[in-house]
Enzyme design. Structure first.
Site, PDB file in Angstrom:
ATOM      1  N   CYS A  16      52.343  49.170  49.327  1.00  0.00           N
ATOM      2  CA  CYS A  16      52.992  50.665  50.063  1.00  0.00           C
ATOM      3  C   CYS A  16      53.616  51.361  49.048  1.00  0.00           C
ATOM      4  CB  CYS A  16      52.891  50.349  51.629  1.00  0.00           C
ATOM      5  SG  CYS A  16      51.071  49.485  51.643  1.00  0.00           S
ATOM      6  N   ASP A 421      93.836  47.700  31.581  1.00  0.00           N
ATOM      7  CA  ASP A 421      95.024  47.796  31.284  1.00  0.00           C
ATOM      8  C   ASP A 421      95.621  46.909  31.946  1.00  0.00           C
ATOM      9  OD1 ASP A 421      96.424  50.313  31.353  1.00  0.00           O
ATOM     10  OD2 ASP A 421      96.631  50.880  33.549  1.00  0.00           O
TER      11      ASP A 421
END
Length: 716
Positions: A16, A421
């Site tokens: 559906c 980093d």
């Protein structure tokens, strides 16, 4: 582009959901439409700012395809789910009773279905026991009618609406065909088995939904404030920045803020996934969603609720399904072709052999063709694939890892390299002064120049220097502060220029910087064109960084460190962590270049970058997978990221990769299992070795098993 979100109350069938999305996507005024079956959410993107026409069309389409599904504004979802309600929704022919949803056991909510299936089962049993043929046939037909009347009604309705490939219609044709061929008891048994399987499937989906919905229970119901001298409970959305809220023992913090009085222990597991309590006192920063374990604390609110940690988590989890993975998109496209293809094969199987073997065998081949119709529904894939991704995202969030959608989850599973980093990611980002080395002035004077220059920055190095200075900084004496990204800072102090940062910054201005060697970060200072000395700062490596690098290596993921620090500092940190590849002396734009270079070297496999600062945002956005350190990270970095680590622990990166790989493994298991069983039963059916029972198992049974398997994604 305008985005309108609806709640499809009563939606309990993945087919559906697919049909609704396809029909709405066909509208000229709609850019895209996606239905999230798990959340029962419909997202429609359109250029028309007036939602009236869109709203009318959406409701008309849903009402035509699924008249028992209610279209509501998504903001009404929480309000409706907290009330006791009783409803019946026809979905693919099966009446799903969802009274008591989100409030009582599924057993109560399906009482009517269970009762009629038991009654149908008794009728069927009698049809097998009684010795008379006619009464047995009548009882079998009665059992069929009791068990499947809703399937018949739904099938005929869908036929009138032109839904030729609806599951209920296929089941109706298959069972009516069995009746026409004289297989009364088999038609009744198959319909009963199909309906019971649908019931169990429905219960499994609802339990899965409830399990996943627990992730959304972080939202606090109220905040305590003092108003007119009295303690008052108000909505967290009504609290303003700067207000003081009171949090008692056992209560969840409703908003982010800073503790102004009181001491306690916080349970942060709901946010970070860490189960050890965290001690807090006056001045401590606290996040919404954490639970106060002891005493009473007063917290000054630092941001509105919509910007709080809880709101951010809820938003990411709630909208995760909008970023679909390539696997989900493939299954959606596959399902659109698969069912019509199987129906065509069923027709050919029933007709073509008769031209060669004679039409006297038409009954036998028609029966085999009917088996194909029963098998054809792709529910197992359409339900289990998005549910697997959603459960995986939910499981990751319980570990403090927020994944912004299935697309990011899929990419992370394929990740071959992670660049990180250094400052604030691999290290704590809280520098301490190691040494102050003046040249021609006193240490106090050197520290003063550096502190006044850095007063205009919030970089960890600047904050450490200001903290070491420990005196009041009069802002009127500092002018024209300019932060030079990746180099340092300049300003005018008492009418004279100060340069503070890397040696390259001073040398560019013609200031001679003596050769200095140190493994720590160095900040050089010049005042009025003269070199004044340098300050060295140490940044402590996080305890889990080395283990994270080792775990990534075990997963076959390469770890690369990118830093703006000097070569010697970077080499020392990389050696301590066991990271073989690193790049030093990088400006933000250089980091982007290195990420692009790394991406080119990985033969198309995704590359991730993890960072925490504002200057990391461009790299996070450029990488295939951007990872932001969420607890201490900047809002810009978090916004640019695909994945947010709420506990700022790099060990969460290999954990997130592990979760994503498990999720993808289970998703692939479901695909292989569902298609394998269906194709095997199709082949057996075509050869005459499979009956209706096996065909129904290939449909409903496989879907149920795939749903249960998908929920394993939430455990890690």
């Amino acid at each position: 582009m305008t985005k309108t979100i609806y709640w499809l109350k009563g939606l309990d069938c993945p087919n559906c959901a697919q049909k609704i999305a396809l029909k709405i996507n066909d509208l000229d005024m709609v850019e895209s439409a996606d239905v999230d079956f798990i959340r029962k959410k419909l997202v429609v993107r359109h250029e028309e700012p007036d939602t009236g026409a869109i709203d009318y069309s959406v409701r008309a389409i849903v009402n035509k395809l699924e008249p028992d599904v209610q279209v509501l504004d998504y903001s009404q979802k929480d309000e409706h789910e907290h009330h006791h309600e009783h409803e019946h929704c026809h979905c693919d022919g099966h009446v799903h009773s969802h009274g008591h949803e989100h409030g009582h056991g599924e057993g109560e909510s399906h009482t009517f279905d269970i009762a009629r299936f038991i009654f149908a089962g008794i009728l069927f049993a009698l049809s097998k026991i009684l010795p008379f043929e006619l009464p047995c046939k009548i009882l079998a037909l009665c059992a069929y009618a009791v068990a499947g009347y809703d399937v018949v009604i739904s099938a005929l309705r869908n036929l009138l609406h032109g839904e030729a490939f609806d599951e209920t219609l296929l089941m109706f044709i298959a069972t009516i065909g069995a009746v026409a061929l004289g297989y009364y008891d088999e038609a009744a048994a198959v319909m009963l088995f199909f309906q019971v399987g649908e019931l169990f499937q429905d219960i499994a989906v609802e339990r899965s939904r409830k399990s996943i919905s627990k992730l959304m229970e972080l939202k606090p119901e109220f905040a305590r404030i003092i108003k007119d001298g009295k303690e008052t409970k108000i909505s967290p959305e009504d609290v303003s920045i700067g207000d003081i809220i009171i949090v008692k023992a056992g209560e969840r913090l409703p908003l982010d803020g800073v503790v102004v009085s009181g001491r306690s222990q916080l349970d942060t597991s709901a946010i970070t996934g860490e189960f050890l309590p965290v001690s807090i006192c006056e001045g401590s920063t606290v996040s919404s969603g954490c639970t106060n374990l002891e005493g009473v604390i007063n917290v000054r609110v630092s941001c509105e609720f919509k910007d709080s940690a809880v709101a951010r988590i809820m938003d990411m989890v709630e909208n995760a399904s909008e970023k679909k993975a390539d696997t989900e998109k493939f299954i959606t496209r596959f399902a659109r072709v698969y069912t019509p293809a199987v129906v065509a094969c069923a027709f050919l199987l029933a007709v073509v052999p008769c031209f060669f073997l004679g039409f006297s065998q038409f009954t036998k081949w028609l029966y085999r063709g009917l088996l194909f119709l029963v098998i054809s529904c792709p529910c197992a894939l359409v339900i289990s694939i998005p549910m697997g991704f959603f459960a995986g995202i939910g499981g990751a969030s319980k570990k403090g890892v927020l994944v912004k959608g299935a697309k990011s989850m899929e990419a992370l599973a394929k990740c071959s390299a992670v660049a990180m980093d250094k400052t604030g990611t691999l290290t704590k980002g809280s520098f301490c002064i190691e040494s102050i080395v003046p040249s021609g002035i006193s240490k106090e004077q050197l520290l003063e120049y550096a502190a006044f220059a850095e007063s205009g920055s919030n970089h960890p190095i600047a904050l450490s220097i200001i903290k070491e200075y420990a005196k009041e900084i009069v802002s009127d004496t500092v002018e024209d502060i300019k932060e030079i990204s990746g180099h340092g800072i300049s300003c005018i102090y008492r009418g004279k220029a100060i340069l503070c940062g890397k040696a390259e910054l001073l040398e560019e201005k013609g200031i001679n910087v003596p050769q200095c060697e140190s493994e720590n970060t160095m900040v050089h200072v010049a005042y009025d064109g003269k070199y004044c000395g340098y300050i060295t700062l140490g940044d402590e490596i996080k305890q889990t960084s080395k283990e994270a690098a080792a775990q990534l290596s075990k997963l076959g993921v390469e770890t690369v460190m990118l830093t703006g620090d000097r070569e010697k500092t970077a080499a020392a940190v990389a050696a301590e962590l066991g990271i073989k590849k690193y790049y030093a002396c990088l400006l933000p734009e250089n980091k982007v270049e290195k990420i692009e270079e790394l991406m080119r070297s990985q033969d198309g496999r995704p590359v991730a970058f993890a960072g925490d600062g504002i200057n990391d945002a461009p790299v996070i956005a450029r990488a295939d997978i951007g990872i932001a350190m969420g607890g201490l990270g900047s809002d810009i970095a978090i916004e640019a990221a695909d994945i947010v680590l709420m506990n700022d622990d790099v060990l969460s990166i290999p954990r997130a990769i592990g979760i994503s790989r498990k999720t993808m493994r289970i998703v692939k298991e479901n695909i292989v299992f569902a298609l394998g069983v269906k194709f095997a039963v199709m082949l057996l059916g075509a050869l005459g070795f499979a009956g209706m029972w096996m065909a129904v198992f290939a449909d409903v049974g496989v879907a149920l098993i795939a749903i249960l398997n998908s929920m394993r994604c939430s455990k890690y």
